[in-house]
Scaffold this motif. Structure first.
Motif, PDB file in Angstrom:
ATOM      1  N   PRO A  68      28.313  24.250  39.696  1.00 40.51           N
ATOM      2  CA  PRO A  68      27.152  25.107  39.988  1.00 40.51           C
ATOM      3  C   PRO A  68      25.881  24.292  40.270  1.00 40.51           C
ATOM      4  O   PRO A  68      24.958  24.789  40.893  1.00 40.51           O
ATOM      5  CB  PRO A  68      26.985  25.943  38.716  1.00 40.51           C
ATOM      6  N   CYS A  89      24.878  36.567  50.688  1.00 38.40           N
ATOM      7  CA  CYS A  89      25.501  35.247  50.719  1.00 38.40           C
ATOM      8  C   CYS A  89      25.174  34.552  52.054  1.00 38.40           C
ATOM      9  O   CYS A  89      25.282  35.167  53.109  1.00 38.40           O
ATOM     10  CB  CYS A  89      27.012  35.431  50.578  1.00 38.40           C
ATOM     11  N   THR A 113      21.408  33.549  44.888  1.00 37.90           N
ATOM     12  CA  THR A 113      22.370  34.392  44.179  1.00 37.90           C
ATOM     13  C   THR A 113      22.272  35.800  44.761  1.00 37.90           C
ATOM     14  O   THR A 113      21.378  36.079  45.559  1.00 37.90           O
ATOM     15  CB  THR A 113      22.097  34.401  42.655  1.00 37.90           C
ATOM     16  N   TRP A 116      27.174  39.518  45.066  1.00 33.73           N
ATOM     17  CA  TRP A 116      28.461  38.834  45.198  1.00 33.73           C
ATOM     18  C   TRP A 116      28.642  37.792  44.096  1.00 33.73           C
ATOM     19  O   TRP A 116      29.748  37.551  43.634  1.00 33.73           O
ATOM     20  CB  TRP A 116      28.570  38.179  46.581  1.00 33.73           C
ATOM     21  N   GLN A 117      27.551  37.166  43.659  1.00 37.05           N
ATOM     22  CA  GLN A 117      27.627  36.112  42.648  1.00 37.05           C
ATOM     23  C   GLN A 117      27.955  36.683  41.265  1.00 37.05           C
ATOM     24  O   GLN A 117      28.732  36.111  40.525  1.00 37.05           O
ATOM     25  CB  GLN A 117      26.289  35.370  42.610  1.00 37.05           C
ATOM     26  N   ARG A 121      32.445  36.748  42.752  1.00 42.52           N
ATOM     27  CA  ARG A 121      32.392  35.830  43.874  1.00 42.52           C
ATOM     28  C   ARG A 121      33.738  35.533  44.529  1.00 42.52           C
ATOM     29  O   ARG A 121      34.206  36.297  45.343  1.00 42.52           O
ATOM     30  CB  ARG A 121      31.710  34.540  43.442  1.00 42.52           C
ATOM     31  N   SER A 122      34.375  34.445  44.175  1.00 38.52           N
ATOM     32  CA  SER A 122      35.590  34.044  44.890  1.00 38.52           C
ATOM     33  C   SER A 122      36.791  34.933  44.580  1.00 38.52           C
ATOM     34  O   SER A 122      37.765  34.932  45.316  1.00 38.52           O
ATOM     35  CB  SER A 122      35.920  32.587  44.581  1.00 38.52           C
ATOM     36  N   ARG A 129      32.949  41.893  49.148  1.00 44.34           N
ATOM     37  CA  ARG A 129      31.747  41.050  49.159  1.00 44.34           C
ATOM     38  C   ARG A 129      30.806  41.470  50.287  1.00 44.34           C
ATOM     39  O   ARG A 129      29.602  41.537  50.118  1.00 44.34           O
ATOM     40  CB  ARG A 129      32.155  39.584  49.299  1.00 44.34           C
ATOM     41  N   THR A 152      23.027  36.371  36.570  1.00 47.21           N
ATOM     42  CA  THR A 152      23.635  35.249  37.281  1.00 47.21           C
ATOM     43  C   THR A 152      24.127  34.149  36.347  1.00 47.21           C
ATOM     44  O   THR A 152      25.283  33.724  36.437  1.00 47.21           O
ATOM     45  CB  THR A 152      22.662  34.674  38.323  1.00 47.21           C
ATOM     46  N   VAL A 156      27.987  32.775  35.937  1.00 50.54           N
ATOM     47  CA  VAL A 156      28.393  31.398  36.242  1.00 50.54           C
ATOM     48  C   VAL A 156      29.055  30.775  35.016  1.00 50.54           C
ATOM     49  O   VAL A 156      30.084  30.110  35.122  1.00 50.54           O
ATOM     50  CB  VAL A 156      27.182  30.565  36.716  1.00 50.54           C
ATOM     51  N   ARG A 159      32.691  32.117  34.538  1.00 49.66           N
ATOM     52  CA  ARG A 159      33.641  31.508  35.477  1.00 49.66           C
ATOM     53  C   ARG A 159      33.948  30.074  35.086  1.00 49.66           C
ATOM     54  O   ARG A 159      35.072  29.624  35.154  1.00 49.66           O
ATOM     55  CB  ARG A 159      33.115  31.576  36.905  1.00 49.66           C
TER      56      ARG A 159
END
Length: 165
Positions: A68, A89, A113, A116-117, A121-122, A129, A152, A156, A159
């Motif tokens: 990050p 994004c 951010t 989506w964050q 996210r992924s 998204r 946020t 993070v 994850r």
């Protein structure tokens, strides 16, 4: 509040928040730059062309690391007005979401951010998204930005913890 005043308030918040974060995180930024340099992986910064406000391309800088911390240089883009603390994004100008109906995402600055964050996210399917970004573009306000910013760091951390568990 009119749209112009709302955008002025958002921009003022971005500048003040960006400067405060840059000052508070400057030791971490310097440490990350030194760490990347000492790793011998080449250039400290990675450059990527993305679509900014109204589709104007700019070179986005991130640290050459898979953490990050890579996003810390984006604070410079927030302060200079190329990005916002919160927004859609960042995408390359040739990305399919920068055309057709998705072009409206270019009516706001891309964000450090965004929805989506904090929403996985992924792990999210691309379509979801895209919907989150367009919902943000159509309905954003300063209160939403504050909520997204507050969520946020925990997102993070979750994850990162899941990755090392």
């Amino acid at each position: 509040m009119t749209a112009t005043r709302a955008m002025t308030a958002k921009r003022s918040f971005d500048v003040a928040g960006g400067i405060l974060l840059l000052l508070a995180l400057s030791p971490l930024i310097a440490g990350t730059a030194v760490s990347v340099t000492l790793s011998g992986s080449g250039a400290v910064l990675r450059r990527r062309t993305v679509a900014g406000l109204h589709g104007r391309p700019f070179t986005m800088l991130t640290f050459r690391t898979k953490s990050p911390l890579a996003a810390l240089p984006l604070l410079l883009h927030v302060i200079t007005g190329r990005m916002s603390l919160v927004g859609p994004c960042p995408l390359t100008p040739a990305h399919r979401e920068c055309a057709g109906d998705g072009r409206r995402r270019l009516s706001v600055r891309p964000g450090l951010t965004g929805p989506w964050q904090i929403s996985g996210r992924s792990e999210l399917p691309w379509e979801e998204r895209e919907l989150l970004d367009l919902h943000y573009v159509d309905h954003h306000w300063l209160g939403m930005d504050l909520t997204i910013l507050a969520r946020t760091l925990p997102a993070v951390r979750r994850r990162r913890a899941a990755r090392f568990a």
